[in-house]
Scaffold this motif. Structure first.
Motif, PDB file in Angstrom:
ATOM      1  N   GLN A 233     -48.164  19.692 -10.018  1.00  0.00           N
ATOM      2  CA  GLN A 233     -49.158  19.811 -11.091  1.00  0.00           C
ATOM      3  C   GLN A 233     -49.117  18.601 -12.020  1.00  0.00           C
ATOM      4  O   GLN A 233     -50.157  18.097 -12.449  1.00  0.00           O
TER       5      GLN A 233
ATOM      6  N   THR B  71     -41.743  20.593  -6.280  1.00  0.00           N
ATOM      7  CA  THR B  71     -41.893  21.876  -6.961  1.00  0.00           C
ATOM      8  C   THR B  71     -43.328  22.014  -7.457  1.00  0.00           C
ATOM      9  O   THR B  71     -44.100  21.040  -7.493  1.00  0.00           O
ATOM     10  N   LYS B  72     -43.692  23.208  -7.851  1.00  0.00           N
ATOM     11  CA  LYS B  72     -45.031  23.439  -8.398  1.00  0.00           C
ATOM     12  C   LYS B  72     -45.260  22.563  -9.623  1.00  0.00           C
ATOM     13  O   LYS B  72     -46.339  21.979  -9.801  1.00  0.00           O
TER      14      LYS B  72
END
Length: 205
Positions: free
Chosen positions: A68, A63-64
């Motif tokens: 990150q 996922t983002k």
């Protein structure tokens, strides 16, 4: 022996399919591809449901937020160039074009990423690769990236860039981003119908 007959028939059907295809007699060639593929399909185990489950697991992990959270922990090398995509999508030609540059060494299809992943939790050989990464500490991505670069350097110690054109590395794009943030990724995309028919008419090992 039925299995022996089938094993000999498979390449014959593919050869006849190509022969008729080259002659433009597609109506005569395609049935041979269908028969050859049907016989080949009986020779190995494959589960579409399992494959879809694995792809869903990859999408669920990368996922983002996950990317990150783990960004900035990879190996800083910009040596690798990944050429990836579906088999028969044009990865070989693309690598040849890139490797024609004097700063690039074309290493071909490498199994290095898979071997590195298998080194994580090696006591669980049947564990899907996403499950090997779930509890991985962020600092581990740099180590994995360096392991990969070391494997590349064993093939060419001096080239500024080295290509890896294993098509199936598309499964590992998320991992590549994390362990080698400066690596170049060239994703080859071909029209799905062309790509599928090319796979269908190819007798893969």
């Amino acid at each position: 022996n039925h299995k022996i007959i089938d094993s000999k028939a498979i390449p014959l059907h593919f050869a006849l399919g190509k022969m008729y295809d080259d002659l433009g007699q597609y109506d005569r060639g395609f049935p041979h591809y269908i028969k050859g593929c049907a016989l080949k399909r009986k020779s190995f185990e494959y589960s579409m449901a399992e494959k879809e489950q694995n792809i869903a697991a990859i999408k669920h992990l990368y996922t983002k937020d996950y990317l990150q959270k783990n960004a900035g922990n990879g190996c800083e090398s910009d040596v690798p160039i990944f050429v990836l995509g579906m088999p028969r999508s044009g990865t070989t030609l693309t690598e040849q074009i890139i490797a024609s540059h004097p700063d690039v060494f074309g290493a071909g299809e490498l199994r290095d990423i898979g071997e590195i992943i298998d080194s994580i939790k090696p006591d669980q050989p049947d564990l899907f690769y996403v499950d090997r990464l779930k509890d991985l500490p962020p600092a581990a991505f740099k180590k994995l990236g360096q392991m990969y670069v070391d494997k590349l350097r064993a093939r060419d110690a001096d080239a500024p860039h080295i290509t890896d054109k294993m098509p199936g590395n598309f499964h590992y794009i998320g991992l590549i981003h994390l362990m080698l943030p400066h690596a170049k990724i060239v994703h080859i995309s071909r029209h799905p119908l062309d790509n599928c028919i090319s796979c269908f008419t190819r007798l893969f090992a």
